[in-house]
Design a protein around this motif. Structure first.
Motif, PDB file in Angstrom:
ATOM      1  N   LYS A  28      -8.215  -1.477  -4.044  1.00 36.26           N
ATOM      2  CA  LYS A  28      -9.289  -1.049  -4.948  1.00 36.26           C
ATOM      3  C   LYS A  28      -9.449   0.466  -4.884  1.00 36.26           C
ATOM      4  CE  LYS A  28     -12.506  -4.942  -4.964  1.00 36.26           C
ATOM      5  NZ  LYS A  28     -13.770  -5.275  -4.332  1.00 36.26           N
ATOM      6  N   THR A  29      -9.438   0.991  -3.662  1.00 37.42           N
ATOM      7  CA  THR A  29      -9.552   2.442  -3.489  1.00 37.42           C
ATOM      8  C   THR A  29      -8.421   3.169  -4.212  1.00 37.42           C
ATOM      9  OG1 THR A  29     -10.479   2.067  -1.310  1.00 37.42           O
ATOM     10  CG2 THR A  29      -9.660   4.287  -1.772  1.00 37.42           C
ATOM     11  N   LEU A  30      -7.200   2.685  -4.024  1.00 37.82           N
ATOM     12  CA  LEU A  30      -6.061   3.349  -4.660  1.00 37.82           C
ATOM     13  C   LEU A  30      -6.163   3.294  -6.182  1.00 37.82           C
ATOM     14  CD1 LEU A  30      -3.169   2.152  -2.301  1.00 37.82           C
ATOM     15  CD2 LEU A  30      -4.221   4.428  -2.424  1.00 37.82           C
ATOM     16  N   ILE A  31      -6.699   2.172  -6.688  1.00 41.34           N
ATOM     17  CA  ILE A  31      -6.846   2.050  -8.144  1.00 41.34           C
ATOM     18  C   ILE A  31      -7.874   3.067  -8.659  1.00 41.34           C
ATOM     19  CG2 ILE A  31      -7.654   0.503  -9.980  1.00 41.34           C
ATOM     20  CD1 ILE A  31      -6.346  -1.809  -8.336  1.00 41.34           C
ATOM     21  N   VAL A  32      -8.939   3.254  -7.890  1.00 45.12           N
ATOM     22  CA  VAL A  32      -9.940   4.263  -8.272  1.00 45.12           C
ATOM     23  C   VAL A  32      -9.310   5.663  -8.252  1.00 45.12           C
ATOM     24  CG1 VAL A  32     -12.053   5.415  -7.538  1.00 45.12           C
ATOM     25  CG2 VAL A  32     -11.932   2.919  -7.531  1.00 45.12           C
ATOM     26  N   LEU A  33      -8.540   5.938  -7.218  1.00 46.46           N
ATOM     27  CA  LEU A  33      -7.871   7.244  -7.125  1.00 46.46           C
ATOM     28  C   LEU A  33      -6.947   7.460  -8.326  1.00 46.46           C
ATOM     29  CD1 LEU A  33      -6.980   7.411  -3.317  1.00 46.46           C
ATOM     30  CD2 LEU A  33      -8.656   8.807  -4.542  1.00 46.46           C
TER      31      LEU A  33
ATOM     32  N   PRO B  37       3.136  12.836 -13.004  1.00 47.00           N
ATOM     33  CA  PRO B  37       2.546  12.139 -14.158  1.00 47.00           C
ATOM     34  C   PRO B  37       3.303  10.887 -14.625  1.00 47.00           C
ATOM     35  CG  PRO B  37       3.794  14.013 -14.910  1.00 47.00           C
ATOM     36  CD  PRO B  37       3.864  14.031 -13.414  1.00 47.00           C
ATOM     37  N   ALA B  38       4.355  10.494 -13.935  1.00 46.90           N
ATOM     38  CA  ALA B  38       5.065   9.282 -14.352  1.00 46.90           C
ATOM     39  C   ALA B  38       4.135   8.070 -14.212  1.00 46.90           C
ATOM     40  CB  ALA B  38       6.309   9.096 -13.494  1.00 46.90           C
ATOM     41  N   PRO B  39       4.318   7.047 -15.039  1.00 46.58           N
ATOM     42  CA  PRO B  39       3.385   5.909 -15.038  1.00 46.58           C
ATOM     43  C   PRO B  39       3.693   4.883 -13.946  1.00 46.58           C
ATOM     44  CG  PRO B  39       5.003   5.597 -16.760  1.00 46.58           C
ATOM     45  CD  PRO B  39       5.333   6.911 -16.098  1.00 46.58           C
ATOM     46  N   ASP B  40       4.337   5.294 -12.860  1.00 45.21           N
ATOM     47  CA  ASP B  40       4.821   4.358 -11.838  1.00 45.21           C
ATOM     48  C   ASP B  40       3.721   3.486 -11.245  1.00 45.21           C
ATOM     49  OD1 ASP B  40       6.883   5.989 -12.434  1.00 45.21           O
ATOM     50  OD2 ASP B  40       7.507   6.391 -10.376  1.00 45.21           O
ATOM     51  N   PHE B  41       2.529   4.060 -11.096  1.00 41.00           N
ATOM     52  CA  PHE B  41       1.438   3.292 -10.497  1.00 41.00           C
ATOM     53  C   PHE B  41       1.119   2.049 -11.340  1.00 41.00           C
ATOM     54  CE2 PHE B  41      -2.940   2.338  -9.259  1.00 41.00           C
ATOM     55  CZ  PHE B  41      -2.864   2.433  -7.880  1.00 41.00           C
TER      56      PHE B  41
ATOM     57  N   ALA C 174       0.840  -1.199   0.000  1.00 41.30           N
ATOM     58  CA  ALA C 174       0.000   0.000   0.000  1.00 41.30           C
ATOM     59  C   ALA C 174       0.880   1.256   0.000  1.00 41.30           C
ATOM     60  CB  ALA C 174      -0.925   0.000   1.208  1.00 41.30           C
ATOM     61  N   HIS C 175       1.923   1.256   0.810  1.00 46.50           N
ATOM     62  CA  HIS C 175       2.826   2.417   0.846  1.00 46.50           C
ATOM     63  C   HIS C 175       3.492   2.650  -0.510  1.00 46.50           C
ATOM     64  CE1 HIS C 175       3.356   2.324   5.521  1.00 46.50           C
ATOM     65  NE2 HIS C 175       2.191   2.795   5.124  1.00 46.50           N
ATOM     66  N   ILE C 176       3.908   1.552  -1.120  1.00 44.11           N
ATOM     67  CA  ILE C 176       4.556   1.684  -2.431  1.00 44.11           C
ATOM     68  C   ILE C 176       3.576   2.297  -3.436  1.00 44.11           C
ATOM     69  CG2 ILE C 176       5.454   0.392  -4.411  1.00 44.11           C
ATOM     70  CD1 ILE C 176       6.706  -1.582  -2.489  1.00 44.11           C
ATOM     71  N   LEU C 177       2.320   1.848  -3.397  1.00 39.50           N
ATOM     72  CA  LEU C 177       1.338   2.341  -4.367  1.00 39.50           C
ATOM     73  C   LEU C 177       1.018   3.819  -4.136  1.00 39.50           C
ATOM     74  CD1 LEU C 177      -1.117  -0.686  -4.738  1.00 39.50           C
ATOM     75  CD2 LEU C 177       0.508   0.203  -6.422  1.00 39.50           C
ATOM     76  N   ILE C 178       0.930   4.211  -2.864  1.00 38.45           N
ATOM     77  CA  ILE C 178       0.643   5.630  -2.590  1.00 38.45           C
ATOM     78  C   ILE C 178       1.812   6.485  -3.069  1.00 38.45           C
ATOM     79  CG2 ILE C 178       0.222   7.333  -0.780  1.00 38.45           C
ATOM     80  CD1 ILE C 178      -1.142   5.053   0.818  1.00 38.45           C
ATOM     81  N   LYS C 179       3.027   6.000  -2.801  1.00 42.58           N
ATOM     82  CA  LYS C 179       4.214   6.710  -3.291  1.00 42.58           C
ATOM     83  C   LYS C 179       4.191   6.818  -4.819  1.00 42.58           C
ATOM     84  CE  LYS C 179       7.237   8.049  -0.207  1.00 42.58           C
ATOM     85  NZ  LYS C 179       7.632   9.484  -0.210  1.00 42.58           N
ATOM     86  N   ALA C 180       3.724   5.758  -5.464  1.00 47.28           N
ATOM     87  CA  ALA C 180       3.679   5.761  -6.929  1.00 47.28           C
ATOM     88  C   ALA C 180       2.651   6.771  -7.440  1.00 47.28           C
ATOM     89  CB  ALA C 180       3.365   4.362  -7.450  1.00 47.28           C
TER      90      ALA C 180
END
Lengths: 221, 514
Positions: free
Chosen positions: A100-105, A78-82, A67-73
């Motif tokens: 799921k929430t992070l993907i929606v964000l 605008p980099a495509p890191d996520f 989760a931390h990695i994804l929020i950082k991404a």
């Protein structure tokens, strides 16, 4: 203290460079993610390396760290890191509510739906607030997209994109050195080659790098 | 020979006639000569035997049986350890290509690669082998890994014996092992330093196609070099595009290099490079490279007709046209594509491409279809859960990549509509465009910002670059359209012509008129 920290981060990066496929560095990489969160630094390569190790040994995966990695991404937009991270995370893991929430964000950011993004982010503060600097990072991304798009933009559009209003917005505009025009309703964004195409250098397209010209040097003699 | 004890394995056709210890005369002669040429470092003859004789013999005598076992041929080659490892590598390659390997054979082949690479990494190898052969080794190693993952992931119909064997040999084709071998070959060969030094003129590698004419061996160096392509491929199979591209960085793909000296390597490199860029949304880069290689294949195809790789070349060719179609549908920069490639493209995918730009359900299905046809065979690297119930997971990795790709397509859904309107106006008000597109103004603003975001990428040094064929900016309520005209690169054109002219004059000077 600060110097020690940066030396340590240097070591982790080195570790990744020397052992990209070594499961033993997994705990170091996990600590490094936590360090990136607390010190507001970022290393995509180290995080991808960790996700790779999780991919090889799913039983060692920590959802908290992911989760931390994804929020950082998200903050690296605008980099495509996520997306780069999602490519490595098994689908059944992505079914987890917080992911799921992070993907929606991420979807709202990718499609510039800023109002929906900030609404959704507000509802999920508990996931996001553990990572300091989140709001500022997203605001920076919003400013990036606005400056690609607009020469002069209504104040209300800026307010919606960065989720700041009133006096705070005045301050934000002032800090960025933007000029307010009209009756204070139009913000003039800094000129760049994307909102002022005349700034695009035509000369660079017609110049030839030296190493190509060297091919004909022998003929010129 | 047949039957007993093998019934739990995918039946390899052990026909009554096949006796692994029988060595027919042509095979005897083949190994004796090949062994001699290798000892004499006669690369030309080795190449002939490897590329031609081996396949001719396979077609004639071993169409659906394996070659004679290595134990049977060892006596003709002084029981030479390294030669036997090489023979076995070819033996398994032939088996994988023509029959279906059993689990035991998969494990044995892995063991053979371990021994072979250990010898190369730690032993003193003084052979000089053709690039084609060295490429095939790396290529086959990665292929067999991928094949093993696909096999292992089909858990449903595994027997108890197979599962016991899988558990017992959990190091065979282990992902760490595979990656670390490739990495070790790359590091031990110092190939990155060699390529760096070559740039300063201190070393020759590309100029000699990787061969060593000073008495040394090319094996470790060239295996290390091709391992970078192998790593790119493995990372793409794992969905790790960023890391894959990083592995390829030491090779300058804008130039010819050792990777272009073998057609299979050339195609594998560009296919994966292009695919990774497509997934990273760098469509312009992908279009550039696909265009170049497709033009190259178009022009040189006829020379490979008799090559054992010909079918593979044609298949990758078709797949890359499909990938190019996807890239151009998301980023319609047709002017980047050569006229020859473009006409091929229109012939193969012209009709599909026009439907793909419509962004309805049907176009969505086309993206799905082309992606599924042209994507690499993604793998799940982790070991299965051996707990009941056993489930197949061989499609999981593919489904995830497909889903995320289609997600991206969906996000770009409305951009082609915007593009259509931008093409016909030089200025248009937000309100008017919104009413044409049947959305409200604030939705239109988000669509326009999405357009900007998706067509611009921030590259390594923080600079923003545009991939847009047609661009715009908004001043208050008015959209100003900017058609991006890339000026023709006259400079390069003239440079090429100067070199050509000089060559022609040189030729003419050499002609002696009687």
């Amino acid at each position: 203290m600060g110097r020690e920290q940066s030396q340590m981060s240097y070591t982790v990066e080195q570790l990744v460079a020397v052992n990209p496929y070594n499961p033993d560095i997994l705990p170091d990489l996990e600590n490094y993610v936590n360090e990136q969160v607390s010190l507001q630094t970022y290393s995509l390569d180290a995080n991808l390396c960790l996700l790779r190790l999780y991919q090889f040994e799913p039983e060692r995966m920590s959802t908290q760290i992911v989760a931390h990695i994804l929020i950082k991404a998200l903050m690296a937009m605008p980099a495509p890191d996520f997306s780069l991270c999602l490519f490595l995370i098994p689908e059944r893991v992505q079914m987890d509510e917080q992911f799921k929430t992070l993907i929606v964000l991420s979807h709202y950011l990718e499609t510039a739906k800023f109002r929906q993004f900030w609404d959704e982010a507000a509802k999920n503060r508990h996931i996001l607030e553990v990572v300091p600097g989140f709001e500022q990072a997203i605001q920076e991304y919003a400013v990036h997209v606005l400056s690609l798009t607009y020469q002069n933009v209504p104040r209300s559009v800026v307010a919606e994109a960065i989720n700041i209003e009133g006096v705070s917005l005045d301050k934000f505009i002032e800090q960025h050195g933007w000029i307010v025009e009209g009756k204070g309703e139009l913000v003039s964004l800094p000129r760049n080659e994307f909102n002022h195409p005349e700034l695009r250098k035509a000369s660079s397209a017609n110049s030839i790098p030296l190493d190509r010209i060297t091919r004909i040097f022998p003929l010129l003699g | 020979m047949a039957g007993g004890g093998y019934d739990y394995e995918e039946g390899v056709a052990m026909e009554g006639g096949y006796d692994p210890s029988y060595v027919p005369d042509p095979v005897k002669s083949f190994v004796v000569h090949l062994y001699r040429h290798i000892r004499e470092k006669n690369v030309y003859e080795i190449h002939q035997m490897y590329e031609t004789s081996f396949h001719t013999l396979s077609d004639r005598m071993f169409k659906d049986t394996p070659w004679p076992s290595v134990e049977a041929v060892a006596q003709y080659v002084d029981n030479d350890h390294v030669f036997c490892l090489l023979y076995r590598e070819m033996w398994y390659r032939h088996l994988y290509a023509r029959l279906s390997p059993t689990l035991n054979q998969r494990i044995d082949s892995w063991d053979n690669y371990c021994s072979l690479f250990q010898v190369v990494l730690h032993g003193v190898v003084n052979m000089q082998l053709p690039n084609q052969w060295l490429w095939d080794m790396v290529d086959e190693f990665v292929y067999q890994y991928q094949s093993f993952c696909q096999y292992r992931a089909k858990m449903k119909n595994k027997t108890e014996q197979e599962i016991a064997l899988l558990r017992q040999h959990d190091q065979a084709w282990n992902v760490y092992g595979v990656l670390n071998f490739l990495q070790a070959l790359m590091e031990k060969s110092s190939i990155i330093q060699i390529l760096d030094k070559e740039k300063e003129g201190l070393e020759q590698f590309t100029a000699t196609d990787g061969y060593d004419y000073t008495g040394g061996s090319n094996v470790l160096k060239v295996l290390g070099y091709f391992s970078m392509v192998g790593l790119l491929r493995v990372h793409c199979l794992l969905g790790d595009y960023q890391t894959g591209l990083k592995c390829l960085l030491p090779i300058d793909i804008t130039q010819q290099g050792v990777y272009t000296s073998v057609i299979g390597s050339h195609i594998t490199t560009i296919y994966h490079y292009g695919f990774a860029n497509l997934m990273l949304r760098r469509y312009v880069e992908a279009i550039h490279e696909f265009n170049k290689i497709l033009l190259y294949i178009y022009k040189t195809k006829q020379y490979h007709q008799k090559s054992p790789q010909y079918e593979q070349i044609l298949k990758k060719n078709e797949q890359m046209y499909a990938l190019l179609t996807i890239c151009l549908s998301l980023c319609p920069q047709v002017k980047l594509v050569d006229e020859t490639v473009n006409s091929q493209l229109r012939e193969k995918y012209g009709e599909k491409m026009s439907r793909m730009q419509r962004y309805d359900d049907e176009s969505f299905a086309l993206y799905d279809e082309l992606f599924s046809y042209a994507c690499p065979k993604f793998i799940t690297p982790s070991a299965p859960s051996y707990e009941e119930p056993l489930v197949n997971y061989n499609q999981d990795a593919y489904r995830l990549q497909l889903k995320l790709f289609l997600y991206e397509v969906k996000q770009q859904q409305q951009l082609s509509v915007v593009r259509t309107f931008l093409k016909v106006y030089s200025t248009i008000s937000l309100e008017k465009l919104a009413s044409y597109m049947e959305v409200d103004v604030s939705t239109l603003r988000t669509i326009l910002m999405t357009y900007k975001h998706k067509t611009h990428s921030v590259v390594a040094d923080g600079k923003t670059i545009s991939n847009a064929d047609i661009d715009f900016y908004i001043d208050d309520d008015l959209i100003h359209v900017v058609e991006s005209k890339t000026p023709k690169q006259y400079g390069d054109y003239f440079l090429r012509q100067i070199v050509k002219l000089e060559a022609v004059i040189g030729d003419m000077d050499r002609v002696k008129l009687e």
